[in-house]
Design an enzyme around this catalytic site. Structure first.
Site, PDB file in Angstrom:
ATOM      1  N   HIS A 129      -3.775  -4.958   0.218  1.00 31.88           N
ATOM      2  CA  HIS A 129      -3.367  -5.431   1.543  1.00 31.88           C
ATOM      3  C   HIS A 129      -3.461  -6.956   1.620  1.00 31.88           C
ATOM      4  O   HIS A 129      -4.485  -7.501   2.053  1.00 31.88           O
ATOM      5  CB  HIS A 129      -4.237  -4.805   2.627  1.00 31.88           C
ATOM      6  CG  HIS A 129      -3.919  -3.377   2.912  1.00 31.88           C
ATOM      7  ND1 HIS A 129      -2.857  -2.999   3.713  1.00 31.88           N
ATOM      8  CD2 HIS A 129      -4.504  -2.233   2.486  1.00 31.88           C
ATOM      9  CE1 HIS A 129      -2.799  -1.680   3.782  1.00 31.88           C
ATOM     10  NE2 HIS A 129      -3.789  -1.184   3.044  1.00 31.88           N
TER      11      HIS A 129
ATOM     12  N   GLU B 241      -2.174  -8.695   3.742  1.00 34.06           N
ATOM     13  CA  GLU B 241      -2.159  -9.039   5.166  1.00 34.06           C
ATOM     14  C   GLU B 241      -3.498  -8.791   5.851  1.00 34.06           C
ATOM     15  O   GLU B 241      -3.635  -9.034   7.068  1.00 34.06           O
ATOM     16  CB  GLU B 241      -1.052  -8.243   5.883  1.00 34.06           C
ATOM     17  CG  GLU B 241      -1.375  -6.792   6.211  1.00 34.06           C
ATOM     18  CD  GLU B 241      -1.286  -5.810   5.058  1.00 34.06           C
ATOM     19  OE1 GLU B 241      -1.130  -4.601   5.330  1.00 34.06           O
ATOM     20  OE2 GLU B 241      -1.421  -6.227   3.888  1.00 34.06           O
TER      21      GLU B 241
ATOM     22  N   CYS C 126       0.837  -1.205   0.000  1.00 34.00           N
ATOM     23  CA  CYS C 126       0.000   0.000   0.000  1.00 34.00           C
ATOM     24  C   CYS C 126       0.874   1.258   0.000  1.00 34.00           C
ATOM     25  O   CYS C 126       1.488   1.580  -1.010  1.00 34.00           O
ATOM     26  CB  CYS C 126      -0.993  -0.027   1.161  1.00 34.00           C
ATOM     27  SG  CYS C 126      -2.311   1.213   0.987  1.00 34.00           S
TER      28      CYS C 126
END
Length: 268
Positions: free
Chosen positions: A236, A238, A136
């Protein structure tokens, strides 16, 4: 049949594998402290902690560093021995680093010290060939560090949910990876689903960077360096609701880059 000599060689290789040091991964965030924005900070920490925990589970020796919490020089010193680096998400980059102006729509708080330190990290990684993944904001730092620019505010659409609590800001959308990209090889295909939450995007690409993925609206969703082991993704991997395999596959790709770099250094 295994000869005695062959058995000894295999045992020696096994012993070497057991004693091989863990690769060192620096997870570099913006800051470990946001007392004025507890809800946002809590969300960021969920994401950053996932990067650190998944990396540790994959065999990395992980250190987390808040770039705004140390000087740029101290950040460089603290990551000198890192085998690889992940720059994670956070606030907008200070506009002066890419020739932009303040006062744009949805502008966030800026951490100029963190920007300076992370930009220096990227430039050193390119110079030394240190494997680096940007997530990001991390992608945008890569772009700015190499002379690229940022579109300061994109139209509300697929890239984030607007007018919702911070826990609901992540939006799900498709991304198409370039067939020739390292990301396509790492993630096992060219069509993926991602979670993102950004209001800025890559404008002009930095020196040496190529676009490796695009969103349905045409925005650049990933970049790769033409010669250095540098990759940035705008989404993202994660995030809790992101496809479970994305982050492990990206960390595995980073590990392969470390192995390739070590082999080149030994050969030299």
């Amino acid at each position: 049949m295994t000869t005695l000599t062959g058995a000894r060689d295999m045992a020696a290789i096994g012993l070497a594998e057991q004693h091989r040091p863990q690769p060192r991964l620096a997870v570099v965030e913006v800051t470990a402290w946001r007392p004025d924005r507890p809800e946002y900070h809590a969300k960021v920490q969920v994401l950053n902690s996932r990067v650190a925990s998944d990396a540790a589970s994959a065999g990395w020796q992980v250190v987390r560093i808040g770039a705004a919490d140390v000087t740029p020089a101290a950040l460089l010193a603290a990551t000198t021995d890192a085998d690889a680096i992940v720059i994670v998400g956070g606030e907008d980059i200070t506009p002066r680093f890419y020739g932009g102006a303040t006062g744009y729509e949805a502008e966030t708080h800026h951490f100029a010290g963190a920007d300076e330190g992370q930009i220096a990290l990227v430039r050193r990684a390119v110079e030394l060939g240190t494997p680096l993944l940007g997530i990001c904001r991390g992608l945008q730092i890569i772009n700015v560090a190499l002379g690229g620019t940022i579109d300061q505010h994109i139209d509300d659409g697929i890239h984030r949910n607007v007018g919702v609590p911070i826990d609901e800001i992540l939006s799900t959308h498709d991304v198409e990876l370039s067939v020739a990209s390292g990301l396509a090889r790492s993630l096992g295909g060219t069509q993926i689903v991602v979670q993102s939450a950004h209001h800025q995007s890559v404008a002009r690409l930095g020196n040496g960077l190529v676009a490796a993925a695009f969103a349905p609206d045409g925005l650049v969703e990933a970049v790769e360096h033409a010669t250095a082991p540098i990759t940035g993704v705008q989404w993202h991997p994660e995030a809790p609701d992101s496809p479970a395999e994305q982050l492990p596959l990206l960390l595995a790709a980073l590990s392969r880059e470390v192995g390739a770099r070590d082999s080149e250094l030994v050969a030299a």
